[in-house]
Enzyme design. Structure first.
Site, PDB file in Angstrom:
ATOM      1  CG  ASP A 155      -0.341   0.173   2.529  1.00  0.00           C
ATOM      2  OD1 ASP A 155       0.910   0.260   2.588  1.00  0.00           O
ATOM      3  OD2 ASP A 155      -1.068   0.256   3.532  1.00  0.00           O
ATOM      4  CG  HIS A 156      -0.707   4.737   1.593  1.00  0.00           C
ATOM      5  ND1 HIS A 156      -1.802   3.881   1.617  1.00  0.00           N
ATOM      6  CD2 HIS A 156      -0.651   5.316   2.809  1.00  0.00           C
ATOM      7  CE1 HIS A 156      -2.384   3.962   2.812  1.00  0.00           C
ATOM      8  NE2 HIS A 156      -1.704   4.823   3.553  1.00  0.00           N
ATOM      9  N   GLY A 175      -2.051  -5.707   8.414  1.00  0.00           N
ATOM     10  CA  GLY A 175      -3.220  -5.742   7.523  1.00  0.00           C
ATOM     11  C   GLY A 175      -2.981  -6.653   6.335  1.00  0.00           C
ATOM     12  CG  HIS A 222       8.095 -28.820  10.493  1.00  0.00           C
ATOM     13  ND1 HIS A 222       7.843 -28.327  11.751  1.00  0.00           N
ATOM     14  CD2 HIS A 222       9.398 -29.198  10.483  1.00  0.00           C
ATOM     15  CE1 HIS A 222       8.951 -28.377  12.470  1.00  0.00           C
ATOM     16  NE2 HIS A 222       9.908 -28.902  11.728  1.00  0.00           N
ATOM     17  CG  HIS A 245       9.607 -25.050  11.959  1.00  0.00           C
ATOM     18  ND1 HIS A 245       9.693 -25.053  13.333  1.00  0.00           N
ATOM     19  CD2 HIS A 245      10.782 -25.583  11.510  1.00  0.00           C
ATOM     20  CE1 HIS A 245      10.860 -25.560  13.710  1.00  0.00           C
ATOM     21  NE2 HIS A 245      11.537 -25.879  12.619  1.00  0.00           N
ATOM     22  CG  ASN A 246       5.169 -21.802  10.347  1.00  0.00           C
ATOM     23  OD1 ASN A 246       6.038 -21.015  10.725  1.00  0.00           O
ATOM     24  ND2 ASN A 246       4.517 -22.581  11.189  1.00  0.00           N
ATOM     25  CB  CYS A 248       0.801  -2.544   4.769  1.00  0.00           C
ATOM     26  SG  CYS A 248       0.594  -3.653   6.167  1.00  0.00           S
ATOM     27  N   GLY A 249       2.226  -0.587   6.356  1.00  0.00           N
ATOM     28  CA  GLY A 249       2.892   0.134   7.429  1.00  0.00           C
ATOM     29  C   GLY A 249       3.421  -0.798   8.499  1.00  0.00           C
ATOM     30  CB  THR A 250       1.859  -2.750  11.014  1.00  0.00           C
ATOM     31  OG1 THR A 250       0.662  -3.197  10.343  1.00  0.00           O
ATOM     32  CG2 THR A 250       1.616  -1.396  11.661  1.00  0.00           C
ATOM     33  NE  ARG A 256       4.000 -30.615  14.583  1.00  0.00           N
ATOM     34  CZ  ARG A 256       5.209 -30.723  15.126  1.00  0.00           C
ATOM     35  NH1 ARG A 256       6.176 -29.872  14.810  1.00  0.00           N
ATOM     36  NH2 ARG A 256       5.450 -31.673  16.007  1.00  0.00           N
TER      37      ARG A 256
HETATM   38  C1  RB5 Z   1      -2.017   2.631   6.502  1.00  0.00           C
HETATM   39  O1  RB5 Z   1      -2.072   3.835   7.190  1.00  0.00           O
HETATM   40  C2  RB5 Z   1      -1.802   1.474   7.466  1.00  0.00           C
HETATM   41  O2  RB5 Z   1      -2.935   1.283   8.240  1.00  0.00           O
HETATM   42  C3  RB5 Z   1      -1.449   0.207   6.705  1.00  0.00           C
HETATM   43  O3  RB5 Z   1      -0.292   0.445   5.956  1.00  0.00           O
HETATM   44  C4  RB5 Z   1      -1.147  -1.027   7.529  1.00  0.00           C
HETATM   45  O4  RB5 Z   1      -0.181  -0.758   8.489  1.00  0.00           O
HETATM   46  C5  RB5 Z   1      -2.281  -1.776   8.045  1.00  0.00           C
HETATM   47  O5  RB5 Z   1      -2.132  -2.860   8.632  1.00  0.00           O
END
Ligand code: RB5
Length: 146
Positions: free
Chosen positions: A8-9, A70, A133, A98-99, A65-67, A136
Site C-alpha cells: 500500500d502507500h 493488515g 511440519h 516450519h510453516n 504495508c505500514g505494519t 501440521r
Molecule cells: C495505513 O495507514 C496502514 O494502516 C497500513 O499500511 C497497515 O499498516 C495496516 O495494517
C-alpha cells in the site's frame, strides 16, 4: 524464482527499493502495485499478490504495508496462502522451514530498509523441512478444505 510483490502507500517506497534488490539477486519480480505513495487500501494489493501465489504464477509473494499486519490478515483469507509477518531473520527462516510460508509480510514503518532486505533474503533462501511440519501445515489447510 518468480516473486509477486505488492504494497500500500505506506510500503510503496520500501517496495520500490526491494524490487531492484530482488532483481539483482536473480529473481523475476511481478510488481502488482501500488504505483505511488497516494493513499490506497492494503486489502486490494494483498489479494492480488495472494492470487498470484495461489495460481502458481508466482513461487512466493512479498507484501508491505505500514505494519505488515493488515497485509497478513488479508492474504491469509485466500485459500492456500500461508502469509507470515516477519520482524526478524529468525522469523523469516522459521516461517519457511516450519510453516512453509508462501508470502512474506513486512512493516515498512517499523523496519529499516536494511532489515527488510535481510529478512527478505532469509525468507527466500530458507526451505521447508517437511516431515512433522508437513502434517501440521496440512491440519491448517484441513480447516478450509484446501
Ligand atoms: C495505513 O495507514 C496502514 O494502516 C497500513 O499500511 C497497515 O499498516 C495496516 O495494517
Amino acid at each position: 524464482m518468480n516473486l509477486a510483490i505488492g504494497s500500500d502507500h505506506a510500503g510503496f517506497e520500501a517496495k520500490q527499493e526491494l524490487i531492484p534488490f530482488l532483481t539483482n539477486e536473480g529473481h523475476t519480480v511481478i510488481d502488482l502495485g501500488c504505483n505511488s505513495a497516494d493513499s490506497v487500501d492494503y486489502p486490494d494489493f494483498a489479494v492480488m499478490v495472494a492470487k498470484s501465489v495461489q495460481s502458481g504464477e508466482s513461487d512466493l509473494g512479498i507484501l508491505i504495508c505500514g505494519t505488515g499486519i493488515g497485509m497478513s490478515i488479508t492474504a491469509n483469507k485466500v485459500l492456500g496462502i500461508r502469509a507470515a509477518l516477519c520482524t526478524s531473520i529468525a522469523h523469516a527462516e522459521l516461517s519457511r522451514q516450519h510453516n512453509n510460508a508462501n508470502i512474506l509480510c513486512l512493516g515498512a514503518r517499523l523496519q529499516s530498509a536494511q532489515e527488510q532486505m535481510d529478512i527478505t533474503l532469509a525468507f527466500l533462501n530458507a526451505e521447508f523441512e517437511g516431515q512433522r511440519h508437513a502434517r501440521r501445515v496440512d491440519k491448517i489447510h484441513d480447516l478450509t478444505g484446501c
